[in-house]
Design a protein around this motif. Structure first.
Motif, mmCIF file in Angstrom:
data_model
loop_
_atom_site.group_PDB
_atom_site.id
_atom_site.type_symbol
_atom_site.label_atom_id
_atom_site.label_comp_id
_atom_site.label_asym_id
_atom_site.label_seq_id
_atom_site.Cartn_x
_atom_site.Cartn_y
_atom_site.Cartn_z
ATOM 1 N N TRP A 80 0.844 -1.199 0.000
ATOM 2 C CA TRP A 80 0.000 0.000 0.000
ATOM 3 C C TRP A 80 0.883 1.255 0.000
ATOM 4 O O TRP A 80 0.638 2.195 -0.761
ATOM 5 C CB TRP A 80 -0.928 -0.043 1.214
ATOM 6 C CG TRP A 80 -1.924 1.054 1.331
ATOM 7 C CD1 TRP A 80 -2.673 1.598 0.328
ATOM 8 C CD2 TRP A 80 -2.298 1.735 2.518
ATOM 9 N NE1 TRP A 80 -3.501 2.569 0.834
ATOM 10 C CE2 TRP A 80 -3.292 2.674 2.187
ATOM 11 C CE3 TRP A 80 -1.918 1.635 3.846
ATOM 12 C CZ2 TRP A 80 -3.882 3.518 3.108
ATOM 13 C CZ3 TRP A 80 -2.510 2.466 4.781
ATOM 14 C CH2 TRP A 80 -3.481 3.401 4.417
ATOM 15 N N ILE A 81 1.902 1.264 0.837
ATOM 16 C CA ILE A 81 2.828 2.404 0.912
ATOM 17 C C ILE A 81 3.550 2.574 -0.432
ATOM 18 O O ILE A 81 3.663 3.686 -0.954
ATOM 19 C CB ILE A 81 3.845 2.209 2.057
ATOM 20 C CG1 ILE A 81 3.136 2.297 3.413
ATOM 21 C CG2 ILE A 81 4.976 3.223 1.970
ATOM 22 C CD1 ILE A 81 3.963 1.800 4.589
ATOM 23 N N ASN A 82 4.024 1.463 -0.997
ATOM 24 C CA ASN A 82 4.754 1.507 -2.267
ATOM 25 C C ASN A 82 3.886 1.984 -3.432
ATOM 26 O O ASN A 82 4.400 2.447 -4.449
ATOM 27 C CB ASN A 82 5.357 0.137 -2.601
ATOM 28 C CG ASN A 82 6.458 -0.247 -1.632
ATOM 29 O OD1 ASN A 82 7.014 0.601 -0.930
ATOM 30 N ND2 ASN A 82 6.770 -1.532 -1.572
ATOM 31 N N SER A 83 2.567 1.878 -3.283
ATOM 32 C CA SER A 83 1.667 2.311 -4.354
ATOM 33 C C SER A 83 1.590 3.831 -4.466
ATOM 34 O O SER A 83 1.038 4.353 -5.422
ATOM 35 C CB SER A 83 0.257 1.746 -4.132
ATOM 36 O OG SER A 83 -0.408 2.469 -3.099
ATOM 37 N N GLY A 84 2.133 4.523 -3.463
ATOM 38 C CA GLY A 84 2.110 5.986 -3.484
ATOM 39 C C GLY A 84 0.883 6.578 -2.820
ATOM 40 O O GLY A 84 0.655 7.790 -2.891
ATOM 41 N N ALA A 85 0.081 5.759 -2.182
ATOM 42 C CA ALA A 85 -1.116 6.245 -1.491
ATOM 43 C C ALA A 85 -0.721 7.159 -0.333
ATOM 44 O O ALA A 85 0.378 7.060 0.209
ATOM 45 C CB ALA A 85 -1.927 5.067 -0.969
ATOM 46 N N ALA A 86 -1.625 8.053 0.024
ATOM 47 C CA ALA A 86 -1.399 8.947 1.163
ATOM 48 C C ALA A 86 -1.669 8.153 2.445
ATOM 49 O O ALA A 86 -2.814 7.937 2.826
ATOM 50 C CB ALA A 86 -2.321 10.149 1.080
ATOM 51 N N VAL A 87 -0.613 7.712 3.104
ATOM 52 C CA VAL A 87 -0.736 6.873 4.291
ATOM 53 C C VAL A 87 -0.519 7.721 5.538
ATOM 54 O O VAL A 87 0.463 8.457 5.635
ATOM 55 C CB VAL A 87 0.294 5.715 4.253
ATOM 56 C CG1 VAL A 87 0.199 4.873 5.503
ATOM 57 C CG2 VAL A 87 0.089 4.867 3.013
ATOM 58 N N LEU A 110 7.970 -0.651 9.562
ATOM 59 C CA LEU A 110 8.154 -0.712 8.113
ATOM 60 C C LEU A 110 9.095 0.379 7.594
ATOM 61 O O LEU A 110 9.374 0.450 6.403
ATOM 62 C CB LEU A 110 6.793 -0.592 7.410
ATOM 63 C CG LEU A 110 5.850 -1.779 7.600
ATOM 64 C CD1 LEU A 110 4.458 -1.456 7.081
ATOM 65 C CD2 LEU A 110 6.413 -3.019 6.923
ATOM 66 N N GLY A 111 9.562 1.239 8.514
ATOM 67 C CA GLY A 111 10.474 2.302 8.124
ATOM 68 C C GLY A 111 9.783 3.501 7.498
ATOM 69 O O GLY A 111 10.427 4.334 6.860
ATOM 70 N N PHE A 112 8.470 3.603 7.684
ATOM 71 C CA PHE A 112 7.701 4.718 7.145
ATOM 72 C C PHE A 112 7.976 5.955 7.983
ATOM 73 O O PHE A 112 7.883 5.924 9.210
ATOM 74 C CB PHE A 112 6.204 4.371 7.153
ATOM 75 C CG PHE A 112 5.333 5.400 6.501
ATOM 76 C CD1 PHE A 112 5.233 5.461 5.122
ATOM 77 C CD2 PHE A 112 4.606 6.288 7.259
ATOM 78 C CE1 PHE A 112 4.417 6.404 4.506
ATOM 79 C CE2 PHE A 112 3.789 7.228 6.666
ATOM 80 C CZ PHE A 112 3.701 7.291 5.284
ATOM 81 N N ALA A 113 8.325 7.057 7.352
ATOM 82 C CA ALA A 113 8.625 8.304 8.066
ATOM 83 C C ALA A 113 7.322 8.958 8.510
ATOM 84 O O ALA A 113 6.510 9.386 7.684
ATOM 85 C CB ALA A 113 9.403 9.245 7.159
ATOM 86 N N LEU A 114 7.136 9.025 9.818
ATOM 87 C CA LEU A 114 5.930 9.634 10.375
ATOM 88 C C LEU A 114 6.197 11.090 10.732
ATOM 89 O O LEU A 114 7.292 11.430 11.192
ATOM 90 C CB LEU A 114 5.489 8.883 11.628
ATOM 91 C CG LEU A 114 4.977 7.459 11.413
ATOM 92 C CD1 LEU A 114 4.793 6.749 12.735
ATOM 93 C CD2 LEU A 114 3.656 7.498 10.658
ATOM 94 N N PRO A 115 5.203 11.957 10.565
ATOM 95 C CA PRO A 115 5.383 13.355 10.955
ATOM 96 C C PRO A 115 5.435 13.479 12.484
ATOM 97 O O PRO A 115 5.036 12.567 13.210
ATOM 98 C CB PRO A 115 4.134 14.043 10.390
ATOM 99 C CG PRO A 115 3.114 12.962 10.299
ATOM 100 C CD PRO A 115 3.878 11.696 10.014
ATOM 101 N N GLU A 116 5.923 14.591 12.951
ATOM 102 C CA GLU A 116 6.035 14.848 14.394
ATOM 103 C C GLU A 116 4.679 14.699 15.092
ATOM 104 O O GLU A 116 4.593 14.220 16.209
ATOM 105 C CB GLU A 116 6.612 16.251 14.623
ATOM 106 C CG GLU A 116 6.938 16.552 16.066
ATOM 107 C CD GLU A 116 8.063 15.688 16.622
ATOM 108 O OE1 GLU A 116 8.017 15.377 17.834
ATOM 109 O OE2 GLU A 116 8.971 15.318 15.869
ATOM 110 N N SER A 117 3.602 15.104 14.416
ATOM 111 C CA SER A 117 2.262 15.036 15.012
ATOM 112 C C SER A 117 1.832 13.596 15.330
ATOM 113 O O SER A 117 0.957 13.371 16.159
ATOM 114 C CB SER A 117 1.235 15.677 14.082
ATOM 115 O OG SER A 117 1.197 14.992 12.839
ATOM 116 N N ALA A 118 2.441 12.619 14.697
ATOM 117 C CA ALA A 118 2.079 11.215 14.929
ATOM 118 C C ALA A 118 2.765 10.638 16.157
ATOM 119 O O ALA A 118 2.458 9.520 16.570
ATOM 120 C CB ALA A 118 2.412 10.380 13.710
ATOM 121 N N GLN A 119 3.672 11.394 16.765
ATOM 122 C CA GLN A 119 4.399 10.892 17.927
ATOM 123 C C GLN A 119 3.483 10.646 19.128
ATOM 124 O O GLN A 119 3.827 9.889 20.027
ATOM 125 C CB GLN A 119 5.534 11.847 18.310
ATOM 126 C CG GLN A 119 6.657 11.858 17.288
ATOM 127 C CD GLN A 119 7.166 10.453 16.983
ATOM 128 O OE1 GLN A 119 7.522 9.687 17.862
ATOM 129 N NE2 GLN A 119 7.176 10.112 15.693
#
Length: 119
Positions: free
Chosen positions: A20-27, A50-59
């Motif tokens: 899903w991430i590799n598809s370019g979807a907004a995750v 999965l190594g997905f970079a999360l924004p600061e707000s997701a902390q």
């Protein structure tokens, strides 16, 4: 017997999410949680793994808060001689029984219909 809800196991869920991430979807943590039927803490854990970079707000979802014990009704402190009555929120409460979780169920004294006692 109740029908069993299908839930993806962690490995299956993460494999699917990687595609899903590799598809370019907004995750986002929220969209992940909704898509896979998990809470936001689990979604954050999975995305981080999965190594997905999360924004600061997701902390805010990075660490699950400790569980809080359920509040129980104190019995015996302001109890009348009759074991079925107890004081609950400052009102007399007739305890008809207890749920499997230990919560009392019944009626407050003011909710009961008056009756003529034949004795």
């Amino acid at each position: 017997m109740q029908p069993r809800r299908h839930r993806m196991r962690q490995r299956q869920r993460r494999d699917s999410a990687q595609e899903w991430i590799n598809s370019g979807a907004a995750v986002t943590v929220k969209s992940y949680a909704k898509r896979y039927g998990v809470d936001r803490y689990t979604a954050c854990d999975d995305l981080t793994a999965l190594g997905f970079a999360l924004p600061e707000s997701a902390q805010q979802w990075a660490q699950r808060p400790p569980t809080t014990p359920r509040r129980t009704v104190e019995r015996g402190v302001s109890q009348v001689d009759d074991e079925w009555w107890t004081m609950l929120d400052g009102r007399w409460f007739f305890v008809a029984g207890y749920t499997s979780g230990g919560a009392p169920y019944g009626m407050f004294a003011g909710e009961m219909a008056p009756h003529d006692d034949p004795l």
